[in-house]
Design a protein around this motif. Structure first.
Motif, PDB file in Angstrom:
ATOM      1  N   TYR A  23      -3.762   5.503  -2.387  1.00 45.45           N
ATOM      2  CA  TYR A  23      -4.214   5.593  -3.775  1.00 45.45           C
ATOM      3  C   TYR A  23      -3.536   4.573  -4.687  1.00 45.45           C
ATOM      4  N   ARG A  24      -2.676   3.745  -4.130  1.00 45.69           N
ATOM      5  CA  ARG A  24      -2.037   2.718  -4.958  1.00 45.69           C
ATOM      6  C   ARG A  24      -1.841   1.441  -4.148  1.00 45.69           C
TER       7      ARG A  24
ATOM      8  N   SER B 208      -1.509  -4.075 -10.155  1.00 43.50           N
ATOM      9  CA  SER B 208      -1.679  -2.797  -9.448  1.00 43.50           C
ATOM     10  C   SER B 208      -3.132  -2.346  -9.479  1.00 43.50           C
TER      11      SER B 208
ATOM     12  N   VAL C  38      -4.916   1.350  -9.036  1.00 43.60           N
ATOM     13  CA  VAL C  38      -4.660   2.784  -8.929  1.00 43.60           C
ATOM     14  C   VAL C  38      -5.995   3.495  -8.735  1.00 43.60           C
TER      15      VAL C  38
ATOM     16  N   ASP D 146       1.246   5.704  -1.753  1.00 46.64           N
ATOM     17  CA  ASP D 146       0.659   6.933  -2.289  1.00 46.64           C
ATOM     18  C   ASP D 146      -0.507   7.418  -1.418  1.00 46.64           C
TER      19      ASP D 146
ATOM     20  N   GLU E 208      -0.375  -2.709  -4.742  1.00 49.48           N
ATOM     21  CA  GLU E 208       0.268  -3.708  -5.603  1.00 49.48           C
ATOM     22  C   GLU E 208       0.079  -5.075  -4.958  1.00 49.48           C
TER      23      GLU E 208
ATOM     24  N   THR F 240       0.838  -1.194   0.000  1.00 47.87           N
ATOM     25  CA  THR F 240       0.000   0.000   0.000  1.00 47.87           C
ATOM     26  C   THR F 240       0.875   1.247   0.000  1.00 47.87           C
TER      27      THR F 240
END
Length: 256
Positions: free
Chosen positions: A220-221, A234, A236, A209, A223, A207
């Motif tokens: 906000y991101r 991912s 986004v 951004d 993976e 986790t």
């Protein structure tokens, strides 16, 4: 083909991403002990203070893109409403997959399956993750409120960073390990097991951004990949809307 893959992967992907890495806190006290003497209560207090006071938010809508699951980006919308309503819509090759839970009934519509555009029960493989994702305040707060097993496993080093390690066990999905950055107390990694095509697989969710939105720290991101693999998909986030008007009927099974 992609529809079938998506359905199975969404059991794994854990849309916790949109819920549990945003705020679900009660206001924290100002006086906190030194890091060396932290307990579970201290760590949770600092974590909730870091993400903000989310207790007044009643609903949320998140729009995001999934990258790396297919040769194209996959637009997705996730809606949630207190206490435990959840709906997600995935756009794939001009078709829309829907999975929803109204607090009692978990169902889906998948045009890529033989059922076509009929609403059918969520499969036994998909259901546990859906139930876990439906906790509006995320699994850490759910564990605190409902008395699920939650423990502090100490201070460790992960990927060169000092982290506080929490272990939580949920009724539907079992144990997850959550890593909070030792400085910010924000979640940076989660390790958990999920069933993929009938086989239990360890997944890593990274986790990042974090951005301040409506006074709340939101990631906000994300993976996601199998443990030890360098290949990750991912997610986004493009937009987050807190307290949108969402009718309860949005989560209820549609008539066939």
């Amino acid at each position: 083909m992609y529809g079938l893959i998506l359905l199975r992967c969404f059991v794994v992907v854990l849309f916790y991403a949109c819920w549990s890495c945003v705020a679900f806190a009660q206001p924290a006290k100002n006086s906190l002990p030194a890091t060396a003497a932290l307990t579970l209560d201290n760590v949770m207090q600092r974590h909730l203070a870091a993400v903000g006071d989310f207790s007044k938010v009643q609903s949320r809508r998140v729009k995001l893109r999934i990258i790396g699951m297919a040769p194209f980006e996959i637009p997705t919308t996730v809606e949630a409403k207190r206490p435990n309503l959840l709906r997600r819509e995935v756009q794939v090759q001009g078709q829309v997959q829907i999975s929803s839970y109204d607090g009692k009934d978990a169902w889906k519509i998948d045009p890529f399956l033989p059922s076509g555009k009929r609403a059918v029960d969520l499969s036994a493989e998909e259901l546990p993750a859906m139930l876990e994702e439906s906790y509006f305040d995320g699994i850490l707060v759910a564990a605190q409120k409902q008395g699920f097993p939650l423990q502090y496993a100490g201070l460790q080093t992960q990927d060169g960073r000092r982290v506080h390690v929490l272990k939580v066990s949920m009724p539907a999905t079992g144990e997850s390990t959550i890593y909070l950055d030792a400085g910010s107390f924000l979640e940076i990694k989660r390790l958990q097991k999920r069933s993929i095509m009938g086989r239990m697989t360890e997944l890593e969710v990274y986790t990042s951004d974090y951005r301040l939105r409506d006074g709340l720290m939101m990631a906000y991101r994300f993976e996601i990949g199998t443990k030890g693999s360098t290949q990750r998909m991912s997610m986004v986030v493009d937009a987050v809307e807190n307290d949108p008007v969402i009718a309860a009927s949005r989560f209820q099974r549609v008539a066939n």
